[in-house]
Scaffold this motif. Structure first.
Motif, PDB file in Angstrom:
ATOM      1  N   LEU A  50       0.849  -1.184   0.000  1.00 33.26           N
ATOM      2  CA  LEU A  50       0.000   0.000   0.000  1.00 33.26           C
ATOM      3  C   LEU A  50       0.886   1.236   0.000  1.00 33.26           C
ATOM      4  N   THR A  51       0.723   2.075  -1.011  1.00 34.57           N
ATOM      5  CA  THR A  51       1.568   3.261  -1.103  1.00 34.57           C
ATOM      6  C   THR A  51       0.826   4.528  -0.717  1.00 34.57           C
ATOM      7  N   ALA A  52      -0.482   4.494  -0.759  1.00 40.27           N
ATOM      8  CA  ALA A  52      -1.280   5.669  -0.399  1.00 40.27           C
ATOM      9  C   ALA A  52      -1.738   5.534   1.048  1.00 40.27           C
ATOM     10  N   PRO A  53      -1.920   6.659   1.735  1.00 40.25           N
ATOM     11  CA  PRO A  53      -2.415   6.576   3.120  1.00 40.25           C
ATOM     12  C   PRO A  53      -3.840   6.041   3.157  1.00 40.25           C
ATOM     13  N   LEU A  54      -4.134   5.281   4.190  1.00 35.37           N
ATOM     14  CA  LEU A  54      -5.489   4.772   4.375  1.00 35.37           C
ATOM     15  C   LEU A  54      -6.383   5.877   4.908  1.00 35.37           C
ATOM     16  N   THR A  56      -8.670   7.929   7.303  1.00 29.86           N
ATOM     17  CA  THR A  56      -8.637   7.958   8.760  1.00 29.86           C
ATOM     18  C   THR A  56     -10.019   7.803   9.361  1.00 29.86           C
ATOM     19  N   HIS A  58     -12.620   5.589   9.449  1.00 26.95           N
ATOM     20  CA  HIS A  58     -13.098   4.257   9.115  1.00 26.95           C
ATOM     21  C   HIS A  58     -14.612   4.153   9.292  1.00 26.95           C
TER      22      HIS A  58
END
Length: 120
Positions: A50-54, A56, A58
């Motif tokens: 995973l290269t992109a931020p998840l 926040t 959820h």
């Protein structure tokens, strides 16, 4: 959905299901633009995939939304497809290959469930 799923499977190295469309920026008439989907990985991707931020928030991904089908939530598709596989097995038509997601819209989805007697 098939090209999106194939791309994500290549990038993440795991199978995924597309739950619903989160938003579209730009484009006109359902063409072009930047599309964001809520996708569930069926396994945890290897570290570094995973290269992109998840996101926040959820809760935004799983709280009820007026225009979202009840199954379009975390674990919702797994539950629904598990039920379908069990129902087919009970009817004497067990799956012969993995289920394939063909399309998903905000209120419905189209899946191919292969059996020895033909697809469902």
């Amino acid at each position: 959905m098939e090209p999106v799923i194939a791309h994500l499977r290549q990038v993440l190295g795991v199978k995924v299901l597309v739950l619903w469309l989160l938003g579209v920026d730009g484009g006109e008439g359902a063409r072009d633009g930047h599309v964001t989907y809520h996708v569930e990985a069926l396994e945890r991707p290897a570290p570094g995939r995973l290269t992109a931020p998840l996101p926040t928030d959820h809760g935004a991904l799983d709280r009820p939304e007026r225009l979202r089908a009840p199954w379009a939530r975390i674990d919702g598709l797994r539950e629904l497809l598990g039920w379908a596989a069990d129902a087919l097995k009970t009817a004497g038509r067990p799956l012969t290959r993995p289920i394939r997601q063909r399309k998903t819209w905000n209120l419905t989805g189209l899946f191919l469930l292969p059996t020895a007697q033909g697809p469902v």
